[in-house]
Design a protein around this motif. Structure first.
Motif, PDB file in Angstrom:
ATOM      1  N   THR A  28       8.752   9.367  32.881  1.00 41.18           N
ATOM      2  CA  THR A  28       8.014   9.945  33.998  1.00 41.18           C
ATOM      3  C   THR A  28       8.767  11.137  34.569  1.00 41.18           C
ATOM      4  O   THR A  28       8.178  12.148  34.955  1.00 41.18           O
ATOM      5  N   ASP A 232       1.666  14.738  29.574  1.00 42.65           N
ATOM      6  CA  ASP A 232       2.016  14.327  30.930  1.00 42.65           C
ATOM      7  C   ASP A 232       1.815  15.505  31.865  1.00 42.65           C
ATOM      8  O   ASP A 232       2.204  16.628  31.552  1.00 42.65           O
ATOM      9  N   SER A 234       2.476  16.473  36.028  1.00 39.91           N
ATOM     10  CA  SER A 234       3.055  16.022  37.290  1.00 39.91           C
ATOM     11  C   SER A 234       3.070  17.166  38.282  1.00 39.91           C
ATOM     12  O   SER A 234       3.027  18.343  37.908  1.00 39.91           O
ATOM     13  N   GLY A 247       3.431  13.064  42.176  1.00 36.48           N
ATOM     14  CA  GLY A 247       2.695  12.138  41.336  1.00 36.48           C
ATOM     15  C   GLY A 247       2.653  12.608  39.903  1.00 36.48           C
ATOM     16  O   GLY A 247       2.969  13.762  39.592  1.00 36.48           O
ATOM     17  N   TYR A 249       0.586  11.872  35.836  1.00 35.87           N
ATOM     18  CA  TYR A 249      -0.539  11.309  35.086  1.00 35.87           C
ATOM     19  C   TYR A 249      -0.250  11.510  33.607  1.00 35.87           C
ATOM     20  O   TYR A 249       0.076  12.618  33.164  1.00 35.87           O
ATOM     21  N   ILE A 258      -0.810   6.288  35.543  1.00 31.68           N
ATOM     22  CA  ILE A 258      -0.616   7.143  36.697  1.00 31.68           C
ATOM     23  C   ILE A 258       0.642   6.675  37.407  1.00 31.68           C
ATOM     24  O   ILE A 258       1.055   5.505  37.274  1.00 31.68           O
ATOM     25  N   GLU A 277       5.144   3.774  37.395  1.00 37.86           N
ATOM     26  CA  GLU A 277       3.916   4.021  36.651  1.00 37.86           C
ATOM     27  C   GLU A 277       3.045   2.773  36.657  1.00 37.86           C
ATOM     28  O   GLU A 277       3.552   1.651  36.504  1.00 37.86           O
TER      29      GLU A 277
END
Length: 311
Positions: A28, A232, A234, A247, A249, A258, A277
């Motif tokens: 992430t 991805d 963000s 955030g 996705y 998400i 996540e």
């Protein structure tokens, strides 16, 4: 055989029976761990930088992936040259992958405020299976499992990284050689390779919203031979050059999700980040989500850093 062990073996067979099975794990907080996929990033932060990350994926699902990474990189006295070293430990069920790779980058100035870096990396991937699986009575004499149980494979990668104070784009292939675990085995199960070449495109931009607030959207696009595209997206707000909040996705055939990201600059040297996540795929009923913790430590020399580091 216990149900939990059966599920682990089922996951193992599902992963190894596909042609694009095991690839480098995605994070992430990829925007703060770029060197794991792009060697041209080495030295770009203009100081010695060490990043450690732990990721517990699909918590609550037995055999879910767990990943730890540790990377260090720094420019040399000649700022055009950067060196780095990366270690990744990735566990999925009974499977274990360990990656140790060195990084080299060379940077040229392409304008007043932007630079282009070229990078190469090289090292080894160690693949092995847990003894718990190999000692199980149902698989102890199975040549499929035993032939795969302990292998070292050399590999290399390359990348480019173009950046300024406000934006960056990168393109890389961190593992160029295909790793074929069928080679040399008779009556092999129908899969081509455990590791295939993947291409990563990354990019980001920092917008000044006010004197105290910035917005940094970023994207990572991954293309693997024989597999669907994964990407991805963000967006993170930076408040007072201290606190990131945003955030993310992810669109992925197996693990769309998400999430949220919070990152705090504790001091000039230390940064702490956390990401969560929540899956939006078929895995949703079986897991409470994924947790990721990041620590960054940097040692600043007496010379002045040229610009703030937002990525």
């Amino acid at each position: 055989m216990k149900l939990s062990k059966f599920l682990n073996i089922a996951i193992f067979l599902l992963v190894t029976s596909t042609a694009f099975a095991q690839q480098l794990p995605q994070f992430t907080q990829y925007m703060f761990n770029t060197i794991s996929i792009n060697p041209a990033y080495a030295g770009s932060r203009e100081t010695f930088s060490a990043v450690g990350l732990h990721r517990s994926q699909w918590v609550g699902l037995e055999g879910g992936p767990e990943t730890q990474t540790l990377s260090i990189h720094s420019p040399l006295r000649n700022d055009k040259v950067g060196l780095g070293l990366s270690f990744i430990n990735d566990k999925l069920g009974f499977e274990n992958f360990s990656y140790i790779y060195g990084d080299f980058s060379y940077t040229i100035r392409t304008g007043v405020n932007h630079e282009l870096a070229f990078g190469i990396k090289g090292g080894f991937t160690h693949y092995f299976l847990d003894e718990e699986l190999l000692n199980d009575s149902s698989v102890v004499d199975d040549p499929f499992f035993n032939d795969l149980s302990n292998r070292w494979s050399p590999n290399f990668g390359a990348g480019v990284y173009w950046h300024s104070q406000k934006w960056y784009v990168g393109l890389s292939a961190p593992r160029i050689l295909n790793t074929d675990y069928n080679k040399g085995r008779e009556n092999s199960i129908d899969y081509a390779a455990l590791e295939r070449i993947s291409y990563y495109f990354t990019g980001g931009y920092v917008f000044d919203l006010s004197a105290t607030t910035k917005l940094k959207p970023s994207v990572l696009l991954k293309a693997t031979n024989g597999a669907p595209l994964s990407f991805d997206i963000s967006a993170n707000f930076l408040f007072n050059e201290t606190f990131w909040l945003g955030g993310a996705y992810r669109v992925n055939q197996w693990a769309s999700a998400i999430g949220g990201i919070a990152d705090f600059q504790v001091s000039k040297q230390l940064r702490i980040g956390y990401a969560y996540e929540y899956p939006i795929s078929d895995l949703r009923p079986y897991t409470s989500g994924t947790h990721e913790v990041l620590l960054m430590f940097e040692v600043f020399k007496s010379r002045r850093i040229k610009s703030p580091r937002y990525f």
